[in-house]
Enzyme design. Sequence first.
Site, PDB file in Angstrom:
ATOM      1  N   SER A 291     -47.426 -30.367 -84.388  1.00 44.32           N
ATOM      2  CA  SER A 291     -46.591 -29.239 -83.943  1.00 44.32           C
ATOM      3  C   SER A 291     -45.092 -29.536 -83.960  1.00 44.32           C
ATOM      4  O   SER A 291     -44.352 -29.071 -83.089  1.00 44.32           O
ATOM      5  CB  SER A 291     -47.025 -28.767 -82.543  1.00 44.32           C
ATOM      6  OG  SER A 291     -48.373 -28.343 -82.564  1.00 44.32           O
TER       7      SER A 291
ATOM      8  N   GLU B 241     -58.206 -34.200 -89.689  1.00 43.56           N
ATOM      9  CA  GLU B 241     -59.129 -33.164 -90.178  1.00 43.56           C
ATOM     10  C   GLU B 241     -60.166 -33.768 -91.124  1.00 43.56           C
ATOM     11  O   GLU B 241     -61.307 -33.320 -91.173  1.00 43.56           O
ATOM     12  CB  GLU B 241     -58.318 -32.031 -90.826  1.00 43.56           C
ATOM     13  CG  GLU B 241     -57.623 -31.203 -89.747  1.00 43.56           C
ATOM     14  CD  GLU B 241     -56.262 -30.659 -90.124  1.00 43.56           C
ATOM     15  OE1 GLU B 241     -55.948 -30.567 -91.326  1.00 43.56           O
ATOM     16  OE2 GLU B 241     -55.502 -30.319 -89.185  1.00 43.56           O
TER      17      GLU B 241
ATOM     18  N   GLY C  90     -51.585 -28.410 -84.763  1.00 43.81           N
ATOM     19  CA  GLY C  90     -51.847 -26.989 -84.941  1.00 43.81           C
ATOM     20  C   GLY C  90     -52.046 -26.251 -83.630  1.00 43.81           C
ATOM     21  O   GLY C  90     -52.493 -25.102 -83.617  1.00 43.81           O
TER      22      GLY C  90
ATOM     23  N   GLU D 130     -50.705 -39.097 -85.281  1.00 38.76           N
ATOM     24  CA  GLU D 130     -50.927 -37.672 -85.063  1.00 38.76           C
ATOM     25  C   GLU D 130     -51.986 -37.487 -83.983  1.00 38.76           C
ATOM     26  O   GLU D 130     -53.185 -37.529 -84.278  1.00 38.76           O
ATOM     27  CB  GLU D 130     -51.400 -37.008 -86.357  1.00 38.76           C
ATOM     28  CG  GLU D 130     -50.410 -37.095 -87.490  1.00 38.76           C
ATOM     29  CD  GLU D 130     -50.569 -35.962 -88.484  1.00 38.76           C
ATOM     30  OE1 GLU D 130     -49.569 -35.338 -88.813  1.00 38.76           O
ATOM     31  OE2 GLU D 130     -51.705 -35.693 -88.913  1.00 38.76           O
TER      32      GLU D 130
ATOM     33  N   LYS E 143     -51.926 -28.873 -96.021  1.00 44.70           N
ATOM     34  CA  LYS E 143     -53.364 -28.698 -95.741  1.00 44.70           C
ATOM     35  C   LYS E 143     -53.949 -27.727 -96.775  1.00 44.70           C
ATOM     36  O   LYS E 143     -53.523 -27.767 -97.924  1.00 44.70           O
ATOM     37  CB  LYS E 143     -53.553 -28.224 -94.300  1.00 44.70           C
ATOM     38  CG  LYS E 143     -52.796 -29.128 -93.312  1.00 44.70           C
ATOM     39  CD  LYS E 143     -53.149 -28.896 -91.894  1.00 44.70           C
ATOM     40  CE  LYS E 143     -52.387 -29.878 -91.018  1.00 44.70           C
ATOM     41  NZ  LYS E 143     -52.732 -29.782 -89.618  1.00 44.70           N
TER      42      LYS E 143
ATOM     43  N   ASN F 130     -47.305 -31.592 -94.846  1.00 48.70           N
ATOM     44  CA  ASN F 130     -48.720 -31.560 -95.230  1.00 48.70           C
ATOM     45  C   ASN F 130     -49.151 -30.100 -95.228  1.00 48.70           C
ATOM     46  O   ASN F 130     -49.309 -29.500 -94.170  1.00 48.70           O
ATOM     47  CB  ASN F 130     -49.532 -32.379 -94.204  1.00 48.70           C
ATOM     48  CG  ASN F 130     -51.031 -32.246 -94.425  1.00 48.70           C
ATOM     49  OD1 ASN F 130     -51.476 -31.722 -95.451  1.00 48.70           O
ATOM     50  ND2 ASN F 130     -51.814 -32.710 -93.461  1.00 48.70           N
TER      51      ASN F 130
ATOM     52  N   HIS G 285     -56.450 -38.392 -92.424  1.00 51.63           N
ATOM     53  CA  HIS G 285     -55.975 -37.310 -91.559  1.00 51.63           C
ATOM     54  C   HIS G 285     -57.088 -36.922 -90.581  1.00 51.63           C
ATOM     55  O   HIS G 285     -58.262 -36.980 -90.926  1.00 51.63           O
ATOM     56  CB  HIS G 285     -55.553 -36.103 -92.399  1.00 51.63           C
ATOM     57  CG  HIS G 285     -54.839 -35.070 -91.591  1.00 51.63           C
ATOM     58  ND1 HIS G 285     -55.505 -34.132 -90.838  1.00 51.63           N
ATOM     59  CD2 HIS G 285     -53.519 -34.859 -91.380  1.00 51.63           C
ATOM     60  CE1 HIS G 285     -54.608 -33.395 -90.198  1.00 51.63           C
ATOM     61  NE2 HIS G 285     -53.398 -33.812 -90.509  1.00 51.63           N
TER      62      HIS G 285
HETATM   63  P1  13P Z   1     -49.014 -29.057 -87.374  1.00 53.36           P
HETATM   64  O1  13P Z   1     -47.568 -29.401 -87.616  1.00 53.36           O
HETATM   65  O2  13P Z   1     -49.399 -27.721 -87.938  1.00 53.36           O
HETATM   66  O3  13P Z   1     -49.392 -29.237 -85.935  1.00 53.36           O
HETATM   67  O4  13P Z   1     -49.883 -30.125 -88.211  1.00 53.36           O
HETATM   68  C1  13P Z   1     -49.625 -31.470 -88.064  1.00 53.36           C
HETATM   69  C2  13P Z   1     -50.423 -32.229 -89.063  1.00 53.36           C
HETATM   70  O5  13P Z   1     -51.618 -32.325 -88.965  1.00 53.36           O
HETATM   71  C3  13P Z   1     -49.702 -32.813 -90.203  1.00 53.36           C
HETATM   72  O6  13P Z   1     -50.526 -33.658 -90.937  1.00 53.36           O
END
Ligand code: 13P
Length: 249
Positions: free
Chosen positions: A210, A101, A177, A171, A12, A10, A99
Amino acid sequence: MSKKIYLYGNWKMNNTYSETEKFFAEFPAVYEPLKNDSNLEVGIFAPFTSLWPLSQGAKKCGIVFGAQNVYYEPKGAFTGEISIPMLKEYDVTHIILGHSERRHIFGESDELIAKKVKAVLDAGMTPVFCYGETLEERESGSTFTVMERQLKSAIKDLLPEEISKIIYAYEPVWAIGTGKTATPDQAEEVCGWSRKLIGNEKVVILYGGSVKGSNAKELLNMKDIDGALVGGASLKPASFLEIYTAFKN
Ligand code: 13P
């Protein structure tokens, strides 16, 4: 027989059109040793404006590709939104929905996400449905209550065959992140519990938060984890594919 691993990236809000072209100038060489591995499915989810170079690069390499969001109405007065027919013209087959976010920064509700999941299934596409608890929710002991609400809301009006087509991604918000990964046992506990709640032991469930080469092996070896949804480490071909190599070696 070893299990099939889904390695989904992803991006983002990263990788512009030209950066996506650059990614795919490098990707084929890194992917070459893995591309005939039938136990690996690689997918990349890019911003809308990078979907064209993504689709071209992904088709050449034979990997899955998709978008990170969509609106459930097919067209109309919805300024700033993108519809499913628009994505279909790019041959998009998979769409990330719910997601954290989208939930926490953009305020998407369980109800809105459920409508999107249904619309994507109706269009014959695959939702990659994300769910997970915040740190506050975990610390207050409400992890499973929160996830039960998120999961049930998405699947409650769906037929069993629709439920089985969804790819689920656990997640935990506190692991996204942050560099803090859920321990393999924590991730396994939730993924195993999710299968029971969903009522189908065979659904595909990914872990995200992560994931990188250094922690991939332990996570992907867990029985109920079918793969990883990767943010930061998916932005470069080497750090992305290293996750699968680490699992295999
Ligand atoms: P990270 O791998 O950067 O922690 O992000 C995970 C994520 O949100 C994937 O959708």
